[in-house]
Enzyme design. Structure first.
Site, short mmCIF file in Angstrom:
data_model
loop_
_atom_site.label_atom_id
_atom_site.label_comp_id
_atom_site.label_asym_id
_atom_site.label_seq_id
_atom_site.Cartn_x
_atom_site.Cartn_y
_atom_site.Cartn_z
N CYS A 96 0.73 -1.44 0.10
CA CYS A 96 0.05 0.05 -0.07
C CYS A 96 0.78 1.41 -0.10
O CYS A 96 0.33 2.41 -0.16
CB CYS A 96 -1.04 0.08 1.16
SG CYS A 96 -2.21 -1.39 1.02
N HIS A 150 -3.19 7.32 2.65
CA HIS A 150 -3.70 6.07 2.32
C HIS A 150 -5.03 5.68 3.02
O HIS A 150 -5.18 5.72 4.23
CB HIS A 150 -2.61 4.97 2.42
CG HIS A 150 -3.12 3.65 2.40
ND1 HIS A 150 -3.58 3.25 1.31
CD2 HIS A 150 -3.04 2.70 3.23
CE1 HIS A 150 -4.04 1.98 1.38
NE2 HIS A 150 -3.63 1.66 2.64
N ASN A 206 -10.20 0.27 0.43
CA ASN A 206 -8.78 0.32 0.50
C ASN A 206 -8.31 -0.03 -0.84
O ASN A 206 -8.35 -1.50 -0.92
CB ASN A 206 -8.21 -0.33 1.65
CG ASN A 206 -6.74 -0.55 1.78
OD1 ASN A 206 -6.00 -0.29 0.82
ND2 ASN A 206 -6.19 -0.73 3.04
N1 COA Z 1 -17.79 -8.03 10.31
C1 COA Z 1 -18.25 -8.57 11.66
N2 COA Z 1 -17.40 -8.91 12.47
C2 COA Z 1 -15.99 -8.90 12.00
C3 COA Z 1 -15.59 -8.67 10.91
C4 COA Z 1 -16.49 -8.30 9.74
N3 COA Z 1 -16.32 -7.89 8.63
N4 COA Z 1 -14.34 -8.62 10.76
C5 COA Z 1 -13.78 -9.06 12.10
N5 COA Z 1 -14.96 -9.27 12.91
C6 COA Z 1 -15.06 -9.64 14.32
C7 COA Z 1 -13.84 -10.44 14.65
O1 COA Z 1 -14.05 -11.73 14.55
C8 COA Z 1 -14.04 -10.26 16.12
O2 COA Z 1 -14.95 -10.74 16.67
P1 COA Z 1 -14.63 -11.70 18.30
O3 COA Z 1 -14.49 -10.46 19.37
O4 COA Z 1 -15.75 -12.36 18.37
O5 COA Z 1 -13.58 -12.44 18.19
C9 COA Z 1 -14.46 -8.57 16.20
O6 COA Z 1 -15.17 -8.37 15.06
C10 COA Z 1 -13.25 -7.66 16.54
O7 COA Z 1 -12.28 -7.96 15.56
P2 COA Z 1 -10.99 -7.24 15.26
O8 COA Z 1 -10.10 -7.95 14.11
O9 COA Z 1 -10.23 -7.16 16.77
O10 COA Z 1 -11.53 -5.90 14.86
P3 COA Z 1 -11.13 -4.42 14.52
O11 COA Z 1 -11.95 -3.68 15.41
O12 COA Z 1 -9.81 -4.46 14.86
O13 COA Z 1 -11.46 -4.08 13.20
C11 COA Z 1 -10.13 -4.24 10.90
C12 COA Z 1 -11.00 -5.14 12.27
C13 COA Z 1 -9.65 -5.26 10.03
C14 COA Z 1 -11.24 -3.54 10.27
C15 COA Z 1 -9.13 -3.20 11.89
O14 COA Z 1 -8.26 -3.95 12.78
C16 COA Z 1 -8.53 -2.64 10.55
O15 COA Z 1 -8.73 -1.82 10.18
N6 COA Z 1 -7.05 -2.82 10.86
C17 COA Z 1 -5.99 -2.39 9.93
C18 COA Z 1 -6.38 -2.61 8.40
C19 COA Z 1 -5.51 -1.84 7.54
O16 COA Z 1 -5.38 -0.83 7.69
N7 COA Z 1 -4.94 -2.68 6.65
C20 COA Z 1 -4.43 -2.04 5.60
C21 COA Z 1 -2.94 -1.66 5.75
S1 COA Z 1 -2.34 -1.12 4.32
#
Ligand code: COA
Length: 344
Positions: A123, A265, A295
């Site tokens: 990215c 980004h 993204n």
């Molecule tokens: N829909 C519903 N629930 C979801 C889900 C979705 N699409 N994706 C994950 N969950 C659930 C998980 O399973 C977890 O459930 P649990 O508590 O029962 O285990 C809960 O939501 C929290 O998961 P978590 O991964 O800790 O959520 P989060 O608040 O961190 O959000 C992201 C997840 C991926 C949106 C977030 O971590 C994020 O944006 N990370 C950075 C991503 C990024 O920028 N990447 C690009 C870099 S280029």
């Protein structure tokens, strides 16, 4: 982390100056409702955790080069003038593992014969591409460079993984950069780049490279898909973009109060607002299109610039801070005073 970024005063060679910009999104749109119909997720979860409502996706048979050629053609139209001497393509989703995709894109644009190569910085590919284009121009290897950042990210996303399916999407952005003066509008300012390979497994596609192929162990069906450890990635994204942004702003001789527009980004709306808050950049100065593009990997920053310029949120004379973060880990930041260019 890289050392001290090169300061603008005393830089040798001409600057890389933006003279054209283009973008392209594939026509198919995927809504949160479409995703909720096949995955255990909801519109409410996706909007509140990521800020994304819709995203674009390639149709069957469409590859990264198709998106790249469209965006590249737009940037060439926007720039007018002589043909570029080099094409740099930033992508994580090349058409094939070998050869590079850039020569094919150059050929499609009628540029057969020019230097053309891919760079891989996930990215942050566009920021690494800006530095690469700047180096080609400063060293005299090229007078004009077509820089394209394109990703068909949905082709490597596991359709059953709700953690990544809701975030990643497809698109392309492009710029023509020409040799010019460091103090003119459009000149790319000092660029800060960094990486941390000790965290390479936070974002990866495990199979298909020499590590897996030489292991003698056949890849499992899921090993060819993109994987991300979202929560840890989130924390690093905020830290790295904030630090790199401060360094780039200081190297340009600005303070964060001088920044008229933050072009970060489009990883996740919550990441963007935390980065902006830490930098003290108010909401009305943040550019954003994540709600309708998601993204788009390397394409994210140039797509954002092209859309914002077309919509009138980014105007000639605005002092713009660019920053990105992604797999590698890799990150970067730079500055530019926005030039008078019409997106193609
Ligand atoms: N829909 C519903 N629930 C979801 C889900 C979705 N699409 N994706 C994950 N969950 C659930 C998980 O399973 C977890 O459930 P649990 O508590 O029962 O285990 C809960 O939501 C929290 O998961 P978590 O991964 O800790 O959520 P989060 O608040 O961190 O959000 C992201 C997840 C991926 C949106 C977030 O971590 C994020 O944006 N990370 C950075 C991503 C990024 O920028 N990447 C690009 C870099 S280029």
């Amino acid at each position: 982390m890289s050392g001290t970024p090169p300061g603008a005063p005393g830089r040798t060679g001409p600057a890389a100056v933006i003279t054209g910009i283009g973008s392209h999104l594939p026509p198919d749109v995927v809504t949160n409702e479409d995703l909720s119909a096949r995955l255990d997720t909801s519109d409410e979860w996706i909007r509140s955790r990521t800020g994304i409502a819709t995203r674009h996706m390639v149709s069957p048979g469409t590859a990264t080069s198709d998106l790249a050629a469209e965006a590249g053609a737009g940037a060439l139209d926007s720039a007018g003038g002589p043909r570029p001497d080099a094409l740099v393509l930033a992508t994580t989703t090349p058409d094939r593992p070998c050869p590079a995709t850039a020569p094919e894109v150059a050929a499609r644009l009628g540029l057969t014969g020019i230097a053309a190569f891919d760079i891989s910085a996930v990215c942050t590919g566009f920021l690494y591409g800006l530095a690469t284009a700047g180096g080609l121009i400063a060293s005299g290897v090229a007078e004009r460079v077509l820089l394209i950042a394109a990703d068909a990210f949905t082709t490597i996303i596991d359709p059953l993984d709700r953690g990544t399916s809701v975030i990643f999407a497809d698109g392309a952005g492009a710029m023509v950069l020409r040799a010019g003066a460091h103090d003119e509008p459009g000149a790319i300012g000092p660029t800060v780049l960094g990486s941390d390979g000790t965290l390479s497994d936070l974002i990866e596609v495990p199979a298909g490279g020499s590590r897996q192929r030489s292991s003698g162990i056949a890849a499992g069906p899921e090993d060819g898909w993109f994987r991300m450890r979202g929560r840890e990635t989130y924390r690093h994204a905020v830290d790295r973009m904030t630090t790199a942004s401060r360094q780039a702003v200081a190297a340009a001789g600005w303070t964060t109060e001088d920044v008229d527009r933050l072009a970060a980004h489009q990883a996740n709306a919550r990441i963007l607002s935390t980065v902006a808050q830490e930098l003290g950049i108010p909401a009305e100065r943040r550019l954003s299109n994540i709600e309708y593009v998601g993204n788009t990997g390397a394409a994210s920053v140039p797509l954002l610039l092209a859309h914002s310029a077309a919509e009138g949120f980014l105007l000639p004379g605005h002092r713009v801070l660019l920053t990105a973060f992604g797999g590698g880990l890799a990150w970067g930041a730079s500055t530019v005073v926005w030039p008078d260019v019409k997106p193609g």
